[in-house]
Motif scaffolding. Structure first.
Motif, PDB file in Angstrom:
ATOM      1  N   SER A   1       0.621  -1.400  -0.086  1.00  0.00           N
ATOM      2  CA  SER A   1      -0.052   0.192  -0.471  1.00  0.00           C
ATOM      3  C   SER A   1       0.778   1.088  -0.113  1.00  0.00           C
ATOM      4  CB  SER A   1      -0.696   0.091   1.140  1.00  0.00           C
ATOM      5  OG  SER A   1      -1.485   1.733   1.091  1.00  0.00           O
ATOM      6  N   LEU A   2       0.583   2.033  -0.881  1.00  0.00           N
ATOM      7  CA  LEU A   2       1.215   3.309  -1.028  1.00  0.00           C
ATOM      8  C   LEU A   2       0.252   4.301  -0.430  1.00  0.00           C
ATOM      9  CD1 LEU A   2       2.050   3.623  -4.724  1.00  0.00           C
ATOM     10  CD2 LEU A   2       3.608   2.481  -2.442  1.00  0.00           C
ATOM     11  N   SER A   3      -0.634   4.327   0.665  1.00  0.00           N
ATOM     12  CA  SER A   3      -1.205   5.075   1.531  1.00  0.00           C
ATOM     13  C   SER A   3      -0.416   5.515   2.470  1.00  0.00           C
ATOM     14  CB  SER A   3      -2.816   4.606   2.254  1.00  0.00           C
ATOM     15  OG  SER A   3      -3.112   5.869   2.691  1.00  0.00           O
ATOM     16  N   GLY A   4      -0.570   5.924   2.903  1.00  0.00           N
ATOM     17  CA  GLY A   4       0.619   6.523   3.576  1.00  0.00           C
ATOM     18  C   GLY A   4       2.186   6.953   3.752  1.00  0.00           C
ATOM     19  N   GLY A   5       2.482   5.831   3.222  1.00  0.00           N
ATOM     20  CA  GLY A   5       3.675   5.742   2.865  1.00  0.00           C
ATOM     21  C   GLY A   5       5.265   5.182   4.401  1.00  0.00           C
TER      22      GLY A   5
ATOM     23  N   ASP B   1       5.605  11.141  -7.272  1.00  0.00           N
ATOM     24  CA  ASP B   1       6.492  11.273  -7.821  1.00  0.00           C
ATOM     25  C   ASP B   1       7.778  11.248  -6.271  1.00  0.00           C
ATOM     26  OD1 ASP B   1       6.533   9.344 -10.232  1.00  0.00           O
ATOM     27  OD2 ASP B   1       7.776  11.182 -11.229  1.00  0.00           O
ATOM     28  N   VAL B   2       7.705  12.682  -6.335  1.00  0.00           N
ATOM     29  CA  VAL B   2       7.827  13.551  -4.851  1.00  0.00           C
ATOM     30  C   VAL B   2       7.922  12.686  -3.434  1.00  0.00           C
ATOM     31  CG1 VAL B   2       7.846  16.006  -3.779  1.00  0.00           C
ATOM     32  CG2 VAL B   2       8.452  16.105  -6.581  1.00  0.00           C
ATOM     33  N   PHE B   3       6.816  12.488  -3.479  1.00  0.00           N
ATOM     34  CA  PHE B   3       5.976  12.133  -1.708  1.00  0.00           C
ATOM     35  C   PHE B   3       6.697  10.538  -2.267  1.00  0.00           C
ATOM     36  CE2 PHE B   3       3.585   8.943   0.298  1.00  0.00           C
ATOM     37  CZ  PHE B   3       2.708  10.198   1.351  1.00  0.00           C
TER      38      PHE B   3
ATOM     39  N   GLU C   1      -1.828  18.904  -1.530  1.00  0.00           N
ATOM     40  CA  GLU C   1      -2.900  17.570  -1.005  1.00  0.00           C
ATOM     41  C   GLU C   1      -2.581  16.636  -1.193  1.00  0.00           C
ATOM     42  OE1 GLU C   1      -6.844  16.297  -4.213  1.00  0.00           O
ATOM     43  OE2 GLU C   1      -5.506  18.448  -4.480  1.00  0.00           O
ATOM     44  N   ARG C   2      -1.306  16.379  -2.252  1.00  0.00           N
ATOM     45  CA  ARG C   2      -0.807  14.975  -2.312  1.00  0.00           C
ATOM     46  C   ARG C   2      -0.266  14.397  -0.966  1.00  0.00           C
ATOM     47  NH1 ARG C   2      -1.240  10.260  -5.203  1.00  0.00           N
ATOM     48  NH2 ARG C   2      -0.402  11.550  -7.042  1.00  0.00           N
ATOM     49  N   VAL C   3       0.516  15.253  -0.177  1.00  0.00           N
ATOM     50  CA  VAL C   3       0.898  15.055   1.533  1.00  0.00           C
ATOM     51  C   VAL C   3       0.015  14.695   2.168  1.00  0.00           C
ATOM     52  CG1 VAL C   3       2.991  15.490   3.518  1.00  0.00           C
ATOM     53  CG2 VAL C   3       3.685  15.451   0.700  1.00  0.00           C
ATOM     54  N   ARG C   4      -0.704  16.118   2.290  1.00  0.00           N
ATOM     55  CA  ARG C   4      -1.789  15.587   3.394  1.00  0.00           C
ATOM     56  C   ARG C   4      -2.716  14.908   3.236  1.00  0.00           C
ATOM     57  NH1 ARG C   4      -4.033  20.663   2.031  1.00  0.00           N
ATOM     58  NH2 ARG C   4      -5.036  20.114   0.258  1.00  0.00           N
ATOM     59  N   THR C   5      -3.680  14.247   1.930  1.00  0.00           N
ATOM     60  CA  THR C   5      -4.892  12.685   1.254  1.00  0.00           C
ATOM     61  C   THR C   5      -3.625  11.578   1.789  1.00  0.00           C
ATOM     62  OG1 THR C   5      -4.326  12.995  -0.897  1.00  0.00           O
ATOM     63  CG2 THR C   5      -5.833  13.686   0.281  1.00  0.00           C
ATOM     64  N   GLN C   6      -1.781  11.010   1.743  1.00  0.00           N
ATOM     65  CA  GLN C   6      -1.424  10.468   1.523  1.00  0.00           C
ATOM     66  C   GLN C   6      -1.145  10.127   3.013  1.00  0.00           C
ATOM     67  OE1 GLN C   6      -2.025   7.695  -1.075  1.00  0.00           O
ATOM     68  NE2 GLN C   6      -3.113   9.128  -1.592  1.00  0.00           N
ATOM     69  N   SER C   7      -0.815  10.717   3.551  1.00  0.00           N
ATOM     70  CA  SER C   7       0.155  10.812   5.707  1.00  0.00           C
ATOM     71  C   SER C   7      -1.147  11.181   5.929  1.00  0.00           C
ATOM     72  CB  SER C   7       1.645  11.569   4.654  1.00  0.00           C
ATOM     73  OG  SER C   7       1.188  12.632   5.016  1.00  0.00           O
ATOM     74  N   ARG C   8      -0.936  10.962   7.811  1.00  0.00           N
ATOM     75  CA  ARG C   8      -0.876  11.563   8.767  1.00  0.00           C
ATOM     76  C   ARG C   8      -0.423  13.029   9.050  1.00  0.00           C
ATOM     77  NH1 ARG C   8       3.518  10.971  11.328  1.00  0.00           N
ATOM     78  NH2 ARG C   8       4.014   9.200  11.677  1.00  0.00           N
ATOM     79  N   LEU C   9       0.142  13.342   8.357  1.00  0.00           N
ATOM     80  CA  LEU C   9       1.496  13.863   8.311  1.00  0.00           C
ATOM     81  C   LEU C   9       0.051  15.945   8.251  1.00  0.00           C
ATOM     82  CD1 LEU C   9       4.287  14.253   6.600  1.00  0.00           C
ATOM     83  CD2 LEU C   9       3.762  13.898   8.747  1.00  0.00           C
TER      84      LEU C   9
END
Length: 176
Positions: A31-35, A167-169, A70-78
């Motif tokens: 899963s890439l969600s959250g990294g 890519d950056v995330f 948005e990418r960091v906000r939606t794909q992480s808990r940060l």
């Protein structure tokens, strides 16, 4: 004779179910969600990415900056803060180019064009005192299109920004 056919059918069904169950247990699950967000990291900040490309799209700076947020906000808990986050992103848009990707037969007109965008990103993990997870790297993505760019530019930019922000995330949090 009927009993033998039923036995063969039952054996076949059991083997099929067993095989399917075995195959379901195999395979790669990810899963890439959250990294892989480092322990203790709670915040991130994204500075505005200035567009210094020779050819400038007026809204691209804002589109990319917001897309990365948005990418960091939606794909992480940060949690996003305005500056000095535990994870800090900054940089510039260095290239915005439209080039022919395929020429139409019998003419020197482009049948297919390519819009390419390059961003140079600096990532700093303020919690990593060694600096091993920090990077400064360029990322490029493109989309091919037919016709005039002016009618498709906003959509193309959004699609490319989506790929670039992914890519950056991934580079920041999944070490890709």
């Amino acid at each position: 004779m009927v009993r033998k056919k039923v036995a063969v059918l039952v054996t076949y069904l059991l083997c099929t179910v067993g095989l399917l169950a075995g195959l379901q247990g195999c395979g790669v699950k990810y899963s890439l969600s959250g990294g892989s967000i480092p322990e203790g990291m709670e915040t991130y900040s994204v500075e505005i990415f200035e567009n210094i490309a020779p050819f400038v799209s007026p809204t691209l700076s804002q589109t990319f900056t917001e897309g990365l947020k948005e990418r960091v906000r939606t794909q992480s808990r940060l949690s996003q803060i305005n500056q000095d986050g535990d994870a800090m992103f900054s940089g510039v848009i260095t290239n915005y180019a439209i080039t022919p990707a395929a020429v139409e037969a019998g003419t020197d007109m482009a049948a297919l064009n390519r819009l390419s965008i390059t961003v140079k990103v600096k990532y700093v993990n303020r919690l990593d005192e060694t600096g091993n997870s920090d990077f400064e790297e360029s990322f490029t993505q493109f989309k091919e299109f037919r016709g005039e760019v002016s009618t498709q530019e906003m959509t193309l930019n959004q699609e490319i920004v989506k790929m670039l922000s992914e890519d950056v995330f991934n580079r920041a949090f999944n070490n890709w």
